[in-house]
Design an enzyme around this catalytic site. Structure first.
Site, PDB file in Angstrom:
ATOM      1  N   TYR A  70       0.826  -1.207   0.000  1.00 28.94           N
ATOM      2  CA  TYR A  70       0.000   0.000   0.000  1.00 28.94           C
ATOM      3  C   TYR A  70       0.863   1.263   0.000  1.00 28.94           C
ATOM      4  O   TYR A  70       0.611   2.198  -0.758  1.00 28.94           O
ATOM      5  CB  TYR A  70      -0.963   0.006   1.199  1.00 28.94           C
ATOM      6  N   ARG A 121       1.783   8.614  12.755  1.00 33.61           N
ATOM      7  CA  ARG A 121       1.371   9.776  13.542  1.00 33.61           C
ATOM      8  C   ARG A 121      -0.143   9.951  13.577  1.00 33.61           C
ATOM      9  O   ARG A 121      -0.717  10.319  14.595  1.00 33.61           O
ATOM     10  CB  ARG A 121       2.008  11.057  12.984  1.00 33.61           C
ATOM     11  N   ARG A 162     -10.750   5.012   9.366  1.00 33.70           N
ATOM     12  CA  ARG A 162      -9.681   4.508   8.485  1.00 33.70           C
ATOM     13  C   ARG A 162      -8.621   3.796   9.305  1.00 33.70           C
ATOM     14  O   ARG A 162      -8.236   4.247  10.383  1.00 33.70           O
ATOM     15  CB  ARG A 162      -9.005   5.673   7.743  1.00 33.70           C
ATOM     16  N   PHE A 191      13.634  20.729  -2.089  1.00 37.62           N
ATOM     17  CA  PHE A 191      12.297  20.153  -2.245  1.00 37.62           C
ATOM     18  C   PHE A 191      12.246  18.725  -1.694  1.00 37.62           C
ATOM     19  O   PHE A 191      11.279  18.332  -1.042  1.00 37.62           O
ATOM     20  CB  PHE A 191      11.908  20.166  -3.735  1.00 37.62           C
TER      21      PHE A 191
HETATM   22  C1  PS7 Z   1       3.855  15.209  -6.290  1.00 37.87           C
HETATM   23  C2  PS7 Z   1       4.976  16.482  -4.390  1.00 37.87           C
HETATM   24  C3  PS7 Z   1      10.999  13.708  -3.285  1.00 37.87           C
HETATM   25  C4  PS7 Z   1      11.890  11.574  -4.362  1.00 37.87           C
HETATM   26  C5  PS7 Z   1      -1.290  13.931  -2.920  1.00 37.87           C
HETATM   27  C6  PS7 Z   1       6.282  13.603  -1.906  1.00 37.87           C
HETATM   28  C7  PS7 Z   1      -1.924  11.145   0.133  1.00 37.87           C
HETATM   29  C8  PS7 Z   1       2.839  11.242   2.355  1.00 37.87           C
HETATM   30  O1  PS7 Z   1      -2.409  13.063   6.320  1.00 37.87           O
HETATM   31  O2  PS7 Z   1      -1.189  15.279   2.485  1.00 37.87           O
HETATM   32  O3  PS7 Z   1      -3.562  13.649   4.184  1.00 37.87           O
HETATM   33  O4  PS7 Z   1      -2.306  15.433   5.448  1.00 37.87           O
HETATM   34  O5  PS7 Z   1       0.705  15.288   4.097  1.00 37.87           O
HETATM   35  C9  PS7 Z   1       3.146  14.921  -3.905  1.00 37.87           C
HETATM   36  C10 PS7 Z   1       9.988  11.445  -2.849  1.00 37.87           C
HETATM   37  C11 PS7 Z   1      -0.055  11.782  -3.192  1.00 37.87           C
HETATM   38  C12 PS7 Z   1       5.514  11.340  -1.208  1.00 37.87           C
HETATM   39  C13 PS7 Z   1       0.419  10.333  -0.302  1.00 37.87           C
HETATM   40  C14 PS7 Z   1       2.007  14.045  -4.211  1.00 37.87           C
HETATM   41  C15 PS7 Z   1       8.906  11.947  -2.002  1.00 37.87           C
HETATM   42  C16 PS7 Z   1      -1.308  10.977  -3.163  1.00 37.87           C
HETATM   43  C17 PS7 Z   1       4.353  11.881  -0.466  1.00 37.87           C
HETATM   44  C18 PS7 Z   1       1.291  13.844  -2.922  1.00 37.87           C
HETATM   45  C19 PS7 Z   1       7.566  11.451  -2.534  1.00 37.87           C
HETATM   46  C20 PS7 Z   1      -1.282   9.883  -2.083  1.00 37.87           C
HETATM   47  C21 PS7 Z   1       1.189  13.560   1.320  1.00 37.87           C
HETATM   48  C22 PS7 Z   1       3.369  10.790  -0.030  1.00 37.87           C
HETATM   49  O6  PS7 Z   1       0.438  13.328   2.510  1.00 37.87           O
HETATM   50  O7  PS7 Z   1      -1.098  13.587   4.326  1.00 37.87           O
HETATM   51  C23 PS7 Z   1       3.958  15.503  -4.834  1.00 37.87           C
HETATM   52  C24 PS7 Z   1      10.914  12.219  -3.472  1.00 37.87           C
HETATM   53  C25 PS7 Z   1      -0.030  13.128  -3.036  1.00 37.87           C
HETATM   54  C26 PS7 Z   1       6.403  12.106  -1.840  1.00 37.87           C
HETATM   55  C27 PS7 Z   1      -0.886  10.440  -0.709  1.00 37.87           C
HETATM   56  C28 PS7 Z   1       0.973  11.124   0.770  1.00 37.87           C
HETATM   57  C29 PS7 Z   1       1.501  12.390   0.549  1.00 37.87           C
HETATM   58  C30 PS7 Z   1       2.333  11.307   0.958  1.00 37.87           C
HETATM   59  P1  PS7 Z   1      -2.414  13.962   5.120  1.00 37.87           P
HETATM   60  P2  PS7 Z   1      -0.276  14.462   3.338  1.00 37.87           P
HETATM   61 MN    MN Z   2      -6.002   8.183   0.656  1.00 33.15          MN
END
Ligand code: PS7
Ligand code: MN
Ligand code: MN
Ligand code: MN
Ligand code: MN
Ligand code: MN
Length: 352
Positions: free
Chosen positions: A147, A194, A204, A269
């Site tokens: 997942y 967290r 969930r 970033f």
């Molecule tokens: C394309 C920047 C930098 C190599 C929406 C960034 C939700 C943790 O609890 O919103 O809902 O507030 O804080 C981000 C790797 C993904 C992983 C995943 C796309 C880092 C849809 C982030 C973010 C790769 C599924 C944010 C994975 O959670 O949680 C971009 C390199 C989205 C990254 C989801 C979660 C992201 C997540 P909450 P957050």
């Molecule tokens: Mn989700």
């Protein structure tokens, strides 16, 4: 009518960054500070995946309909004018789907090499999410890994492909898929650990059953909510710490990945969210408050320090090491806790 035309470039940009600010608390800033070649690309990538996740999270959508939406979402990015207005009233990001046509406008203006990467990751993630909305949420450790690969590992892999495609990073960055996967999963696992209480109260569950069942007396009835009961505090702590130790394993990969980056804005970033996650996970490790408080967060001052520091790879390594010191101290205390109550002995084995 004073409204600018929907195909006005400035209007499209304005709306996309407006939606980014609306839907992301943690990424808006680091995305905006990316080098001009990449910031619009990553902004759109974020909004596309946020849109997909809004569908995944919406419990008011019928499952069959949801599976169809998740699987087809990648193709909506090429469908000018597509919007989705049937999100449940409580979906905090529903406005993004109501205004999704403006994301599509921007997506279609990106270099096709970026469109392909974004659509491909969106397709794979949508398929993964649909698989999990048909079965139960992560129940085995294996499923928990799978997942977090779908919802975060793939984001890291996609971002790496974008970095390399831009020519700002070496082609090898895109090829190190395991390190990129760790970058995403470290963030996702930290978030899942967290947010246990918040997620549980919203219905969930992300903590795999296989872990807490290890630590609980065999004939116990009930679901994971049992970890919130007073008598099971020991099991709850053992589960928490098991998941923290599991997440900490990614840190070695994180440092290796960060050390391969050349562009300063890409480095920031990538590094800032990882340092924030490390700070959060250190705070959460062996901390019973996560079962009582919903908003356990890194102190403001510490966040400011991480952001302002403008870290390079050596500063980032020093910061990570200072957190591992704190973790080591916390783990040391664990050794002296009474063992008779639960299965701390098992935990001790895991800590080795
Ligand atoms: C394309 C920047 C930098 C190599 C929406 C960034 C939700 C943790 O609890 O919103 O809902 O507030 O804080 C981000 C790797 C993904 C992983 C995943 C796309 C880092 C849809 C982030 C973010 C790769 C599924 C944010 C994975 O959670 O949680 C971009 C390199 C989205 C990254 C989801 C979660 C992201 C997540 P909450 P957050
Ligand atoms: Mn989700
Ligand atoms: Mn967030
Ligand atoms: Mn979500
Ligand atoms: Mn959320
Ligand atoms: Mn969360």
């Amino acid at each position: 009518n004073n409204c600018p035309p929907k195909d006005d470039e400035k209007y499209i940009d304005f709306m996309n960054y407006y939606l980014l600010g609306l839907t992301s608390r943690s990424f808006a800033r680091v995305i905006q500070e990316l080098t001009p070649e990449l910031k619009d690309v990553v902004c759109v990538f974020y909004l596309v995946l946020r849109g997909l996740d809004t569908i995944e999270d919406d419990m008011t959508i019928d499952v069959n309909k949801k599976v169809e939406l998740l699987r087809n979402f990648h193709s909506y990015n090429y469908q000018k004018g597509w919007t989705f207005t049937e999100s449940g009233p409580n979906e905090k990001d529903r406005v993004l789907l109501e205004q999704y046509d403006i994301v599509i406008e921007k997506f279609l203006k990106l270099d096709p090499k970026y469109q392909t990467i974004i659509a491909d990751i969106c397709k794979q993630m949508g398929e993964g999410m649909s698989e999990f909305c048909l079965k139960e949420k992560p129940s085995t450790i294996e499923n928990y890994y799978l997942y977090t690969y779908y919802v975060a590992g793939l984001v890291g892999i996609g971002l790496s492909r974008i970095f390399s495609a831009s020519g700002l990073e070496d082609p090898s960055v895109a090829e190190k898929t395991e390190l990129a996967d760790s970058m995403g999963r470290f963030l996702q696992k930290t978030n899942i650990i967290r947010d246990f209480l918040e997620d549980y109260e919203d219905g969930r569950k992300f903590w795999p059953d296989e872990v807490w069942k290890e630590f609980i007396p065999e004939d116990t009835e009930g679901d994971i909510g049992i970890l919130l009961k007073r008598n099971y505090e020991c099991c709850a702590m053992a589960t928490l710490n098991y998941l923290c130790v599991d997440a900490f394993q990614h840190v070695v990969d994180v440092l290796e990945y960060l050390s391969s980056l050349k562009d300063k804005t890409i480095f920031n970033f990538c590094a800032i969210p990882q340092l924030m996650a490390m700070s959060t996970l250190t705070l959460v490790f062996n901390n019973p408050d996560i079962f009582k408080t919903k908003s356990l967060k890194t102190r403001k001052g510490e966040t400011v320090k991480i952001m302002r520091n403008n870290p390079d790879i050596s500063a980032a390594t020093v910061t990570i090491l200072s957190y591992t010191d704190i973790i080591a101290d916390k783990a040391e205390i664990l050794k002296y806790l009474p063992l008779e109550k639960g299965n701390y002995k098992k935990l001790d084995e895991y800590m080795k």
